[in-house]
Design a protein around this motif. Structure first.
Motif, mmCIF file in Angstrom:
data_model
loop_
_atom_site.group_PDB
_atom_site.id
_atom_site.type_symbol
_atom_site.label_atom_id
_atom_site.label_comp_id
_atom_site.label_asym_id
_atom_site.label_seq_id
_atom_site.Cartn_x
_atom_site.Cartn_y
_atom_site.Cartn_z
ATOM 1 N N ARG A 1 0.830 -1.206 0.000
ATOM 2 C CA ARG A 1 0.000 0.000 0.000
ATOM 3 C C ARG A 1 0.864 1.256 0.000
ATOM 4 N N THR B 1 -5.270 6.355 -1.724
ATOM 5 C CA THR B 1 -4.427 5.236 -1.323
ATOM 6 C C THR B 1 -4.313 4.263 -2.484
ATOM 7 N N HIS B 2 -3.101 3.808 -2.750
ATOM 8 C CA HIS B 2 -2.861 2.828 -3.803
ATOM 9 C C HIS B 2 -2.551 1.471 -3.165
ATOM 10 N N VAL C 1 -1.126 -1.966 -4.521
ATOM 11 C CA VAL C 1 -0.441 -2.375 -5.737
ATOM 12 C C VAL C 1 0.022 -3.823 -5.630
ATOM 13 N N ASP D 1 -3.374 -2.054 -9.778
ATOM 14 C CA ASP D 1 -3.396 -0.947 -8.824
ATOM 15 C C ASP D 1 -4.849 -0.672 -8.453
ATOM 16 N N ILE E 1 -7.076 1.762 -6.540
ATOM 17 C CA ILE E 1 -6.962 3.148 -6.077
ATOM 18 C C ILE E 1 -8.198 3.487 -5.254
#
Length: 704
Positions: free
Chosen positions: A369, A376-377, A379, A435, A437
């Motif tokens: 994260r 906030t991503h 991934v 990803d 988001i």
């Protein structure tokens, strides 16, 4: 009766042996309990679904690993352990019949379940996954006794799984040791003399409970009520885990299962006359056109090792390596060239020996994260490598006279020519990134892309393909328990392999691209019911059989419609799981006038299911259940020259939970196909199959 008692005695040897193991484990626990109580254990937080729920709090498939179903921007269904237990289900079709659009394809299910979802075949070498990763081989009944849940992720799934058809991924999650010890012994028997014994043991060990083990053992005699049928099946499995440090842990799964039974003969659809196929009357469900000696003998071994490492509070690394291997000897028979009035025709039997399938899989992924105040991503970046080898060896065949309505015994035959090899290998590897988001508390977007390499080598064909496939979704949550989403996914798939009854048997077709659009709404209501409504549109390569009896690619097919589902608890006393599909599908291959605009074979426009269990307060421990399963009419071929009728089956059940000698015990009775209906249960590839007759089974379980 004497034979049945002898069989029961033999099949229960593993159960008796494990009683000694249970006793030893309990004694060891008692001796160590005083030491353990003197040690202060660290606090452990356990997450998971509610005990006894028809709904799940999370999914464990693909890039949606451990996400709440309401946050998954794609149709997904989970059949929990509680549903499997309530229905006394032991096979994959029994589990998946609770989800929309699921039908049998080509085979009747006496040996294994060949399944289609939304009319698209669930590929037996790539679409069935163990614990979200390992592609296991569905050419032998996959046992449910050691599974905690079955998940169906509908549609395209190439981002995480590479070259797979857009029917969906069927994920089987194994039971694991939890905080409470498990020592269960179960028996199940049916009205035809089938019986099996099952032992389920789970424990955590060590000063900090850092070791876990879950063992399942099964042995049984098979009988499903059709004539000339006999056999047995067995399972040995273990799920082990070790929390080496606070940051590093490993899991290891191993399962070996075997099934040897008489294979029910398939029935070929008659030839068309002036563009119309006239189907025979549905034969008695208990008839079998094959001989008792025409066995299907298969075994499977699946191994999966996974390691997880927490790099930091926000980042982690996983590594998985696994292997799935299946071997099979088979005497497959199909009834053909018959007279509709008299039933006289020919039974053709194909001898297969030493058939071998081998899948090897590796995956590594880093995930984490990038937290932010507003955005906030989450991934994931990973690599997968998969190699699938197969050698479906074939030999001679023989023809003999048979009658559809009044079968005769088939004399034993043996192969007359040497077996020929038809080896092939598929290499499928790729790199992917996704990803998720999170924008505030209401908006989510998922972006993903996969770069894939595919190579297929067979006796007469060799294909290579490179492909980049994107996926995108957007989700809005107006309130926490409601989500609205839209998604677009591109997938790549193997177009299939020509079956044994086609002129180009064994040929692997060129890979193709599929495209899927979906919009949907999900909501959690009431006591925890998950409601899902989705509209989907899938376009994929179309296959058919040409005038030379060759299995070929010939254009595009489109599948679009609405899918609805509900699962969970209506009240504390009432639980349900239900689904419905309303779909239109057509072939868009203008070059083939005979199939253009027609429905793909074995594809229904409508399916529906509803199973409910009621637990009255007035009788504690009692649960009453009922299920209805409906499949609409389906074309027997891509030219729509005939249709099998729609059908509905009814199941009823009751289970009672009490205590015997201080131990928790459950007694259960279930009846499937209560009305003993005769119906065509399957179509596809020019073959027909008859549904199973009425089945009454009783089960008991004691928890030590």
């Amino acid at each position: 009766m004497k034979e049945l008692l002898i069989t029961m005695k033999i099949n229960l040897y593993p159960v008796i042996a494990v009683f000694a193991l249970i006793s030893w484990v309990q004694q060891a626990e008692a001796e160590s309990s005083q030491v353990e109580t003197e040690q202060k254990l660290p606090a452990v937080t356990v997450t998971g679904e509610r005990i006894g729920s028809f709904n799940s709090d999370f999914v464990q498939v693909g890039t949606f690993r451990d996400m709440a179903p309401i946050d998954v921007p794609q149709t997904s269904n989970v059949i929990t352990r509680e549903v499997l237990d309530a229905q006394a289900t032991t096979g994959i079709f029994g589990a998946l019949r609770n989800t929309a659009g699921v039908t049998r394809s080509q085979l009747s299910g006496s040996t294994y379940d060949n399944i289609a979802i939304r009319g698209i075949l669930v590929e037996n070498r790539s679409n069935y996954r163990l614990n979200g990763s390992l592609p296991i081989i569905n050419l032998i009944d996959i046992p449910m006794e050691n599974k905690e849940r079955v998940e169906a992720l509908k549609g395209a799934s190439s981002l995480y799984y590479g070259f797979v058809p857009p029917s969906g991924i069927v994920n089987l999650v194994t039971k694991r040791a939890g905080k409470d010890p498990v020592s269960n012994v179960s028996l199940m028997a049916n009205m035809y003399g089938g019986i099996n014994g099952h032992v389920d043991l789970g424990r955590r060990f060590g000063s900090d409970r850092q070791f876990g083990a879950r063992i399942n053992l099964l042995a049984g005699r098979e009988d499903i009520g059709i004539h000339n049928f006999s056999g047995h099946r067995a399972l040995v499995s273990g799920a082990f885990d070790w929390r080496i440090t606070d940051k590093f842990s490993v899991k290891f799964d191993v399962e070996h299962y075997r099934k040897e039974v008489s294979e029910q003969a398939a029935i070929r659809a008659p030839a068309a006359i002036n563009g119309v196929i006239t189907l025979p009357s549905v034969p008695d469900a208990r008839l079998n056109l094959a001989g008792k000696w025409q066995k299907y003998d298969a075994s499977a071994t699946n191994l999966l090792l996974r390691a997880d490492y927490a790099i930091s509070d926000n980042w982690g690394l996983l590594f998985e390596i696994g292997r799935a291997e299946t071997r099979r000897d088979r005497n497959f028979s199909q009834f053909q060239n018959y007279d509709l009035a008299t039933g006289n025709g020919t039974l053709r039997t194909f001898f297969n020996r030493g058939q071998h399938w081998d899948n090897q899989n590796i995956r590594t992924e880093v995930f984490g994260r990038f937290p932010g105040q507003i955005i906030t991503h989450e991934v994931s970046l990973g690599f997968t490598g998969n190699e699938r080898k197969q050698n479906p060896r074939t030999s001679s065949m023989f023809d003999t006279a048979q009658n559809l309505y009044d079968p005769i015994d088939i004399a034993r035959h043996s192969p007359t020519v040497p077996f020929s090899a038809n080896r092939s290998k598929i290499t499928d590897w790729g790199v992917y990134i996704s990803d998720r988001i999170l924008i505030g508390s209401k908006l989510q977007a998922m972006l993903g892309v996969r770069s894939s390499f595919y190579e297929s080598t067979a006796k007469t064909t060799h294909y290579k393909a490179d492909r980049i496939n994107p996926s995108f979704s957007l989700m809005y949550k107006p309130i926490p328990n409601v989500s609205v989403y839209a998604s677009y996914i591109e997938g790549v798939e193997e177009s299939g392999q020509a079956p044994s009854n086609r002129a180009n048997s064994g040929e692997i077709l060129a890979p193709a691209v599929s495209k899927q659009k979906e919009v949907g709404v999900k909501a959690l209501v009431g006591q925890g019911i998950l409601l899902q409504v989705a509209y989907f549109d899938i376009k994929r390569a179309s296959t058919s059989v040409d005038t030379a009896n060759r299995f070929v690619l010939n254009g595009m097919a489109q599948y679009s419609g609405f899918e609805l589902s509900a699962s969970g608890e209506v009240t504390k006393q009432l639980s349900l799981i239900g689904s419905a599909l309303f779909m239109d599908s057509e072939q868009l291959n203008k070059a083939n006038a005979s199939t253009f605009g027609k429905i793909p074979d074995n594809t229904p426009k409508r399916t529906a299911s509803l199973f409910a269990e009621y637990r009255p307060d007035s009788i504690p421990g009692l649960a009453l259940s009922g299920g209805v399963y409906y499949v609409g009419r389906r074309p027997v071929d891509s030219a729509n020259q005939a249709f099998v009728d729609d059908y509905a089956t009814l199941s009823l059940g009751a289970r009672y939970m009490t205590r015997v000698a201080g131990k928790r015990a459950t007694i259960q009775a279930v009846v499937d196909n209560v009305t003993n209906s005769n119906y065509w249960s399957t179509a596809g590839n020019g073959l027909l199959g008859v549904g199973a007759p009425v089945m009454f089974k009783i089960a008991s379980r004691v928890e030590f």
